[in-house]
Write an enzyme that holds these catalytic residues in place. Structure first.
Site, PDB file in Angstrom:
ATOM      1  CG  HIS A   7      -0.357   0.334   2.453  1.00 21.53           C
ATOM      2  ND1 HIS A   7      -0.066  -0.612   3.400  1.00 21.53           N
ATOM      3  CD2 HIS A   7       0.044   1.402   3.075  1.00 21.53           C
ATOM      4  CE1 HIS A   7       0.564  -0.405   4.550  1.00 21.53           C
ATOM      5  NE2 HIS A   7       0.389   1.127   4.446  1.00 21.53           N
TER       6      HIS A   7
ATOM      7  CG  ASP B 272       0.037  -4.080   2.748  1.00 21.24           C
ATOM      8  OD1 ASP B 272       0.352  -3.335   1.733  1.00 21.24           O
ATOM      9  OD2 ASP B 272      -0.045  -3.340   4.083  1.00 21.24           O
TER      10      ASP B 272
ATOM     11  CB  SER C   4       3.188   1.865   6.047  1.00 24.92           C
ATOM     12  OG  SER C   4       1.784   1.914   6.860  1.00 24.92           O
TER      13      SER C   4
END
Length: 495
Positions: free
Chosen positions: A157, A187, A280
Site C-alpha cells: 500500500h 501487503d 508503514s
C-alpha cells in the site's frame, strides 16, 4: 609456684594450637575461593547473588555503585557488570545499529480530485473534476543487494498507484527507485535502486538489515519500531509484543485473533509501540536489533489506543525472496502497458459465499483475435492468479497489467466452468497493445448508439469494469453461453 607455671604452659600450648587451626582454616578458605573463581573463569560462567524483590528494579544503579566503590575492580570487570545490568542491547544501541538499513520512501501519483469551486450554469452548481499530483510517504527496509541493485522491502500500500518512487537513505541522499515485485494480498512489495545511482559515501553509510525470527518472539517481549512517521524522517518508538498470530480481514478491514485457520490473511504481530502514517514498511526489531516484522497497520479510533500491527517476518521470507528475484518495473501509462483483450468484472463476496463461484475476476467477454482469444481463454472463466499472484478484483488486474509492456508473456491461472463446478487451468497470454486508452475503465469503446445501449445493458447487470482491451462492436456481446452465470449477473453478483 610450680603449679602456676604448669598452668601457664598449658594455656600457651592451647593458644598455639588454636592459632594454628585458625590459620589453616583461613588458608583453606582462601584456596577454596580461589579454586571456585578459577573454575568460573575457565568455564566462562558467572554467579549472581540472590536479590530481594525490592532490589530487582535497582539492578543497573546498584551495579554502577559497586563499580565506583571497588578500587580494585579492573576495566574488564566493569564492562562485564554493565553488560549484565543491561541484559541486552538498549534502545539507543538498536537505533544506531538499525538506522543505516531503514529508508524513507516518497511516492508521487496523479489522481482525479473534485474541485468544489465549480461554476454555476443554467442548471445550477456544477462541480468539476481535475487532476492533481498527490505525494505519499512510507518506509522501507534494506534486505538485500545483487550485482546491480539494492533491494528494499516495504508494504504494497506504500507503492500502490505510485507513478514515481524515490528512496532517501540514512545520510539524507535520495535516489529514484523502481518496483521489483509486489503481493497485494499480503501487503508486501520490494523496490530496487540501481547501485550506479548511489554514491560511494552513501554506500558506506548504509547496511543490509539483520533478519531475525518472529516465531521466537514472546508476548511481553520488548520491541522497537523505526520508520518515516508522518513523512518527517526516521523516528524511533518502543513498546512490547502485545499479541501474536493476529490476522487481517481485508474484506471487513478488521483484525481477528487468528483462531480461524481458514483465514488467508497474513500473520500479524500486535504491538503497543507507536505506529503512525509513514511508518508503514518500516522495521519492527527485537532487542538484538534483528528485524522480526514489517510495520503495516494501526487501528485508529477514539476508543482504541496502542494497537499497531506488523507482518511477521518468518511467515513472508519466502515471498520476499521471490519478489526480490523478479524483474524491476516502472509503472506505465495507459497507452503504453499491455492488455489481455477481455471484458471483466470482479466476483462479489456474496457470490463466493452463497454459490461457490471462485473469487477473482469474471471474464464476461473475450475479444475476437485478441491476446486472450489467441491463448484460448474463454468467456465465463474466472481469473484467480496473474503470474503467480492472486487476483481478487478487476482493478487489481489492471494494476498488475500497468507494469507490463505489449509483447510480454504472462501466466494466468483461471477457473473454467465444467459441469456443475470449475476446473483450474493455466494459460499463457502474450499481451496486446492498448488501442482504446480513452475507454480504460468503461464498458464500451465506441461512441455509437448501439454501444451506448450495450453499456446500459451491461451496467444493469452489474458489469461496470473492464481491462480496456478490445473494440466492443460485436452484436452478441450480451449473449451468454452459461445461463447459470447469466443468472448471477442479473442478481448483481458481479461488480
Amino acid at each position: 609456684m610450680m603449679n602456676k607455671d604448669n598452668r601457664n604452659d598449658k594455656i600457651r600450648k592451647i593458644a598455639k594450637k588454636g592459632l594454628t587451626l585458625s590459620l589453616c582454616a583461613v588458608l583453606a578458605g582462601g584456596l577454596a575461593a580461589g579454586s571456585f573463581e578459577g573454575i568460573n573463569k575457565i568455564t566462562g560462567t558467572t554467579t549472581v547473588e540472590a536479590a530481594n524483590k525490592d532490589e530487582t528494579t535497582l539492578t543497573f544503579a546498584k551495579s554502577e555503585k559497586k563499580a565506583d566503590d571497588s578500587d580494585s575492580a579492573t576495566d574488564d570487570s566493569t564492562e562485564a557488570k554493565d553488560s549484565t545490568a543491561k541484559g541486552s542491547l538498549d534502545v539507543s544501541d538498536i537505533a544506531s545499529e538499525a538506522l543505516p538499513s531503514i529508508v524513507s520512501i516518497t511516492t508521487k501519483s496523479v489522481q482525479e480530485v473534485q474541485n468544489y469551486y465549480g461554476i454555476y450554469g443554467m442548471y445550477g452548481y456544477a462541480p468539476q473534476q481535475q487532476e492533481q499530483e498527490v505525494e505519499g510517504s512510507g518506509s522501507g527496509i534494506i534486505v538485500g543487494k545483487n550485482d546491480d541493485e539494492l533491494l528494499i522491502a516495504t508494504n504494497y500500500h506504500v507503492v500502490e498507484g505510485a507513478d514515481t518512487l524515490s528512496v532517501a537513505f540514512v545520510d539524507g541522499n535520495a535516489v529514484e527507485a523502481s518496483v521489483k515485485g509486489f503481493d497485494e494480498e499480503r501487503d508486501l512489495a520490494v523496490v530496487s535502486v540501481a547501485l550506479d545511482d548511489i554514491d560511494s559515501d552513501t554506500m558506506d553509510a548504509i547496511s543490509v538489515a539483520k533478519i531475525g525470527s518472529s516465531d521466537d518472539l514472546k508476548v511481553g517481549e520488548q520491541v522497537v519500531t523505526i520508520g518515516n512517521a508522518l513523512g518527517y524522517g526516521q523516528s524511533v518508538t518502543t513498546g512490547i509484543v502485545s499479541a501474536k498470530n493476529r490476522r487481517m480481514d481485508s474484506d471487513n478491514n478488521t483484525v481477528t485473533d487468528g483462531s480461524d485457520d481458514s483465514s488467508a490473511g497474513v500473520n500479524l504481530i500486535q504491538t503497543d509501540a507507536a505506529i503512525n502514517p509513514g511508518n508503514s514498511g518500516g522495521a519492527l526489531l527485537n532487542m538484538e536489533g534483528e528485524v522480526v516484522g514489517i510495520n503495516s497497520a494501526k487501528l485508529a479510533s477514539t476508543e482504541v489506543e496502542g494497537m499497531g500491527y506488523a507482518i511477521a517476518i518468518s511467515d513472508v521470507t519466502d515471498i520476499l525472496q521471490s519478489l526480490m528475484n523478479e524483474t524491476s518495473r516502472d509503472k506505465l501509462d495507459d497507452s503504453e502497458h499491455g492488455v489481455i483483450g477481455i471484458k471483466c468484472t470482479s466476483v462479489s463476496s456474496e457470490a463466493v459465499q452463497m454459490y461457490g463461484i471462485p473469487a477473482g475476476v469474471f471474464v464476461s467477454k473475450v475479444t475476437d483475435g485478441g491476446a486472450a482469444d489467441k491463448a484460448g481463454l474463454k468467456a465465463n472463466s474466472v481469473i484467480t492468479e496473474f503470474n503467480g499472484k492472486s487476483v481478487s478484483s478487476a482493478d487489481q488486474l489492471i494494476e498488475y497489467l500497468s507494469y507490463y509492456e505489449p509483447g510480454e508473456d504472462v501466466d494466468l491461472t483461471v477457473q473454467v466452468p465444467s459441469g456443475n463446478g470449475y476446473k483450474e487451468e493455466t494459460i499463457t497470454v502474450t499481451l496486446d497493445e492498448n488501442t482504446n486508452v480513452d475507454d480504460s475503465k468503461s464498458d464500451s469503446s465506441k461512441d455509437s448508439k448501439k454501444d451506448k445501449k450495450d453499456k446500459k445493458d451491461k451496467k444493469d447487470k452489474g458489469d461496470s469494469k473492464s481491462d480496456n482491451s478490445e473494440d466492443n462492436s460485436d452484436s452478441d456481446e450480451n449473449d451468454n453461453e452459461n445461463p447459470f452465470i447469466e443468472y448471477f449477473q442479473n442478481q448483481g453478483f458481479f461488480r
